[in-house]
Design an enzyme around this catalytic site. Structure first.
Site, PDB file in Angstrom:
ATOM      1  N   ASP A  11       0.865  -1.176   0.000  1.00 42.90           N
ATOM      2  CA  ASP A  11       0.000   0.000   0.000  1.00 42.90           C
ATOM      3  C   ASP A  11       0.908   1.234   0.000  1.00 42.90           C
ATOM      4  O   ASP A  11       1.662   1.455   0.946  1.00 42.90           O
ATOM      5  CB  ASP A  11      -0.901   0.003   1.230  1.00 42.90           C
ATOM      6  CG  ASP A  11      -2.076   0.957   1.078  1.00 42.90           C
ATOM      7  OD1 ASP A  11      -2.120   1.705   0.084  1.00 42.90           O
ATOM      8  OD2 ASP A  11      -2.950   0.962   1.965  1.00 42.90           O
ATOM      9  N   ASP A 105      -2.695   2.293  -6.167  1.00 45.39           N
ATOM     10  CA  ASP A 105      -1.612   2.309  -5.175  1.00 45.39           C
ATOM     11  C   ASP A 105      -1.617   1.105  -4.239  1.00 45.39           C
ATOM     12  O   ASP A 105      -0.967   1.136  -3.201  1.00 45.39           O
ATOM     13  CB  ASP A 105      -1.710   3.582  -4.337  1.00 45.39           C
ATOM     14  CG  ASP A 105      -3.008   3.671  -3.547  1.00 45.39           C
ATOM     15  OD1 ASP A 105      -3.994   3.038  -3.952  1.00 45.39           O
ATOM     16  OD2 ASP A 105      -3.035   4.379  -2.529  1.00 45.39           O
ATOM     17  N   GLU A 106      -2.303   0.041  -4.614  1.00 45.71           N
ATOM     18  CA  GLU A 106      -2.477  -1.071  -3.674  1.00 45.71           C
ATOM     19  C   GLU A 106      -2.593  -2.380  -4.442  1.00 45.71           C
ATOM     20  O   GLU A 106      -3.274  -2.447  -5.471  1.00 45.71           O
ATOM     21  CB  GLU A 106      -3.739  -0.825  -2.843  1.00 45.71           C
ATOM     22  CG  GLU A 106      -4.005  -1.817  -1.760  1.00 45.71           C
ATOM     23  CD  GLU A 106      -5.287  -1.490  -0.992  1.00 45.71           C
ATOM     24  OE1 GLU A 106      -5.593  -2.246  -0.052  1.00 45.71           O
ATOM     25  OE2 GLU A 106      -5.981  -0.520  -1.348  1.00 45.71           O
TER      26      GLU A 106
END
Length: 478
Positions: A11, A105-106
């Site tokens: 993350d 983003d993960e």
């Protein structure tokens, strides 16, 4: 459940805000809020400096401004964030063929599938190297969780924030989860949390003690069974590399309610065209057209129409959306509109609506006579959005700090420079023009392929400082 912590969850830390700070030296270490800046805008991401004041994602932007009036408020640059995300996902796919992105983003990574890890020590080293590579390639930091299942890996990355690594040793999961709040578990939001609290259940251990039957009674069969399994640290979900896209949609929220029916129709027309562009970019078509309308009183209506076959024809999708709009009363005003397509396929029936197209051509002249032509207002020559990149003919690269009253204020700096100077121009200054974002990390001219080539010289990069197993941010939960 596995016997080794080979499921990795990455993350990125306050991704949008961190990317803005990295590209703008004057904002490093300061409160930065990214999101919609209009009266109805919401926060997309807040930097950790802004979170100190209580600002968080999904908060109304007006509330964020009250909490942190001196923060920098910027409009998102999604193309820029997407380019960084592609770099990060490339690093993840170098570790394993099984990478499951959840957002820009993960992502989850199955390290075992790529033979990148097989026990606790190799998993830790893989996580350390990944964080180092991300920093070297993008200049940004990410937090890593390592565990024997997806749920625990995600909890680990949350505990590691910001810029850390947490490894949860197999066999210690129950002891770790027990004292945590029920809100730690996936799927337990404010409403479920309050419901459990009223039943005297506030921790994960109390969920386990309550028993499966009690949870089913409180929450229903599906939710009760799932929550009990999670409280016992059971999660057998695999990392899935490809997730099927179920729909493609676009929507806009308007700063001021739209009352004019013709304007509403024009907006639906525009949204349908945007939706088609997304469909075609993905190589998809669809059978079901969906219209979403949120009215002045926050009531949300969804209408859909299923066609005889899949299509990506913009005229067909516009017409279907227009028919759906005909059945919606917008008299009081509209605050949000959306158009989507579901029932997706990777082919179209090209001639399915040929007859409808001919009928449209026959009726075109009648339509022009029956309905007055309303011209949309011409867009401004340039929209100087706070945070977006510009270039001046003499002063070089910079970014917009703000604009209004015929003026635009620009700070001239680059990711590699010192904090730059500020200048104000007329909005129609011929020397000022929009520009593309600059890379956060400049590659050396002699750099080869792969993350190793992007690192600064030295054998310890990725093993010291921000990536060391000796760092207080890299730790195991036992």
């Amino acid at each position: 459940m596995r016997n080794a912590p080979t499921i990795l969850h990455l993350d990125m830390d306050a991704f949008f805000a961190q990317a803005e700070q990295a590209s703008k030296p004057s904002l490093r270490g300061k409160a930065v809020v990214v999101g919609g800046l209009g009266p109805r805008g919401v926060v997309a991401t807040a930097s950790y400096e802004a979170r100190v004041f209580g600002v968080h994602s999904a908060m109304p932007m007006a509330q964020a401004r009250r909490l942190a009036p001196n923060a920098a408020y910027l409009v998102p640059r999604f193309a820029f964030y997407r380019s960084i995300s592609e770099q990060v996902m490339g690093l993840l796919r170098a570790l394993s063929p099984l990478v499951e992105p959840l957002s820009l983003d993960e992502a989850f990574v199955d390290l075992e599938a790529g033979e990148a890890a097989w026990d606790s020590e190799s998993a830790r080293l893989a996580g350390i190297r990944l964080r180092g590579d991300i920093r070297a390639v993008t200049g940004l930091t990410g937090s890593v969780g390592l565990a024997s299942c997806k749920m625990l890996a995600k909890i680990g990355s949350e505990q590691a924030k910001p810029d850390g690594l947490v490894l949860i040793e197999p066999g210690t999961e129950r002891a770790m989860l027990g004292p945590m709040s029920v809100r730690t578990l996936p799927g337990v939001g404010p409403a479920t949390g309050d419901h459990l609290r009223r039943a005297g259940i506030t921790t994960v251990e109390e969920i386990a003690e309550a028993g499966e039957d009690e949870l089913v009674r409180l929450l229903g069969k599906a939710h009760g069974h799932a929550l009990y399994a999670m409280a016992l640290a059971r999660d057998d979900r695999p990392v899935v590399a490809e997730r099927e896209t179920k729909s493609v949609s676009v929507e806009d929220t308007y700063d001021v309610d739209i009352h004019d029916r013709t304007r509403v129709e024009l907006e639906v027309h525009r949204l349908a065209d945007r939706c088609v562009r997304r469909l075609r970019e993905a190589g998809l078509s669809g059978r079901t057209i969906v219209l979403k309308v949120r009215r002045y009183d926050f009531s949300t209506l969804t209408r859909s129409e299923t066609l005889r076959g899949p299509t990506d024809d913009p005229a067909v999708i516009r017409e279907a959306a227009a028919r759906l709009l005909d059945a919606v009363d917008t008299t009081g005003g509209v605050r949000l509109l959306g158009v989507g397509v579901s029932g997706l396929a990777d082919f179209t029936q090209e001639d399915l609506f040929a007859q409808a197209a001919e009928e449209r051509a026959d009726e075109a002249e009648v339509e022009l006579v029956a309905r007055p032509v309303v011209e949309a207002p011409a867009p401004a020559e340039h929209q100087w959005r706070p945070g977006h990149d510009v270039r001046h003919a003499e002063l070089g690269h910079g970014w917009v700090q703000g604009s209004g009253l015929g003026r635009v204020t620009v700070r001239f700096e680059t990711p590699e420079s010192e904090p730059g100077r500020v200048r104000t121009f007329r909005t129609d200054d011929p020397g000022l023009e929009p520009a593309d974002p600059l890379p956060l990390v400049r590659r050396r001219p002699d750099a080869g392929a792969g993350p190793e080539a992007d690192r600064a010289p030295g054998p310890d990069v990725g093993l010291t400082g921000w990536g060391s197993g000796n760092s207080r941010r890299d730790r195991s939960v036992t």
